[in-house]
Design a protein around this motif. Structure first.
Motif, PDB file in Angstrom:
ATOM      1  N   LEU A  50       1.449  -3.425  -2.076  1.00  0.00           N
ATOM      2  CA  LEU A  50       0.898  -3.280  -0.729  1.00  0.00           C
ATOM      3  C   LEU A  50      -0.522  -3.829  -0.640  1.00  0.00           C
ATOM      4  CD1 LEU A  50       2.296   0.267   0.052  1.00  0.00           C
ATOM      5  CD2 LEU A  50       2.987  -1.871   1.151  1.00  0.00           C
ATOM      6  N   VAL A  51      -1.330  -3.534  -1.650  1.00  0.00           N
ATOM      7  CA  VAL A  51      -2.708  -4.030  -1.666  1.00  0.00           C
ATOM      8  C   VAL A  51      -2.711  -5.560  -1.752  1.00  0.00           C
ATOM      9  CG1 VAL A  51      -4.856  -4.073  -3.013  1.00  0.00           C
ATOM     10  CG2 VAL A  51      -3.705  -1.894  -2.540  1.00  0.00           C
ATOM     11  N   GLN A  53      -0.662  -7.448  -0.468  1.00  0.00           N
ATOM     12  CA  GLN A  53      -0.271  -7.944   0.853  1.00  0.00           C
ATOM     13  C   GLN A  53      -1.373  -7.737   1.896  1.00  0.00           C
ATOM     14  OE1 GLN A  53       3.388  -5.888   1.709  1.00  0.00           O
ATOM     15  NE2 GLN A  53       4.472  -6.863   0.017  1.00  0.00           N
ATOM     16  N   GLY A  54      -2.507  -7.175   1.451  1.00  0.00           N
ATOM     17  CA  GLY A  54      -3.646  -7.015   2.347  1.00  0.00           C
ATOM     18  C   GLY A  54      -3.879  -5.616   2.867  1.00  0.00           C
ATOM     19  N   THR A  55      -3.113  -4.649   2.417  1.00  0.00           N
ATOM     20  CA  THR A  55      -3.284  -3.263   2.847  1.00  0.00           C
ATOM     21  C   THR A  55      -4.450  -2.636   2.082  1.00  0.00           C
ATOM     22  OG1 THR A  55      -0.883  -3.130   3.158  1.00  0.00           O
ATOM     23  CG2 THR A  55      -2.091  -1.044   3.106  1.00  0.00           C
ATOM     24  N   PRO A  56      -5.365  -1.952   2.774  1.00  0.00           N
ATOM     25  CA  PRO A  56      -6.453  -1.264   2.055  1.00  0.00           C
ATOM     26  C   PRO A  56      -5.888  -0.230   1.073  1.00  0.00           C
ATOM     27  CG  PRO A  56      -6.904  -1.333   4.413  1.00  0.00           C
ATOM     28  CD  PRO A  56      -5.488  -1.815   4.222  1.00  0.00           C
ATOM     29  N   GLU A  58      -6.605   2.883   0.288  1.00  0.00           N
ATOM     30  CA  GLU A  58      -6.332   4.222   0.804  1.00  0.00           C
ATOM     31  C   GLU A  58      -5.059   4.232   1.642  1.00  0.00           C
ATOM     32  OE1 GLU A  58      -9.275   2.627   1.246  1.00  0.00           O
ATOM     33  OE2 GLU A  58     -10.407   3.672  -0.313  1.00  0.00           O
ATOM     34  N   ALA A  59      -4.879   3.216   2.478  1.00  0.00           N
ATOM     35  CA  ALA A  59      -3.674   3.129   3.317  1.00  0.00           C
ATOM     36  C   ALA A  59      -2.438   2.896   2.451  1.00  0.00           C
ATOM     37  CB  ALA A  59      -3.827   2.020   4.347  1.00  0.00           C
ATOM     38  N   ALA A  60      -2.572   2.051   1.436  1.00  0.00           N
ATOM     39  CA  ALA A  60      -1.446   1.790   0.528  1.00  0.00           C
ATOM     40  C   ALA A  60      -1.022   3.076  -0.166  1.00  0.00           C
ATOM     41  CB  ALA A  60      -1.825   0.719  -0.494  1.00  0.00           C
ATOM     42  N   ARG A  62      -1.372   6.140   0.938  1.00  0.00           N
ATOM     43  CA  ARG A  62      -0.705   7.010   1.918  1.00  0.00           C
ATOM     44  C   ARG A  62       0.720   6.522   2.186  1.00  0.00           C
ATOM     45  NH1 ARG A  62       0.387  11.738   3.188  1.00  0.00           N
ATOM     46  NH2 ARG A  62       0.728  12.134   5.370  1.00  0.00           N
ATOM     47  N   ILE A  63       0.907   5.218   2.302  1.00  0.00           N
ATOM     48  CA  ILE A  63       2.241   4.650   2.522  1.00  0.00           C
ATOM     49  C   ILE A  63       3.167   5.012   1.370  1.00  0.00           C
ATOM     50  CG2 ILE A  63       3.539   2.478   2.606  1.00  0.00           C
ATOM     51  CD1 ILE A  63       1.107   1.345   4.228  1.00  0.00           C
TER      52      ILE A  63
END
Length: 93
Positions: A50-51, A53-56, A58-60, A62-63
């Motif tokens: 996820l990271v 792919q550009g996801t921060p 913290e958000a990654a 949580r996902i």
């Protein structure tokens, strides 16, 4: 930690970041070294995807937590469906 990072193709800093985000909490050896389970490495690899792919971070994290919770809920639901259906008799009744 360095060995786990190498296995995942990431850095020790990334593993520290997802640890700080409380995605994974590795056990510690007597010498203080972090010990990761296969499950934790799988979770870390998903977060890394996820990271990448550009996801921060913290958000990654949580996902990944939500994906894991969904998978567990689906497993429990399937078990409940099977138990509610009861045993099937060989003649189809």
């Amino acid at each position: 930690m360095g060995r786990a990072a190498a296995m995942l193709g990431t850095t020790s800093g990334f593993l520290r970041a997802i640890g700080e985000a409380r995605l994974i909490t590795p056990l510690r050896s007597e010498g203080g070294h972090r010990r990761y389970s296969r499950y934790q490495l799988r979770i870390a690899a998903r977060a890394r995807e996820l990271v990448d792919q550009g996801t921060p971070v913290e958000a990654a994290c949580r996902i990944v937590i939500l994906e894991d919770q969904l998978e567990e809920a689906q497993r429990i639901n399937e078990e409940l469906r099977r138990s509610a259906a009861g045993p099937r008799r060989p003649d189809g009744d």
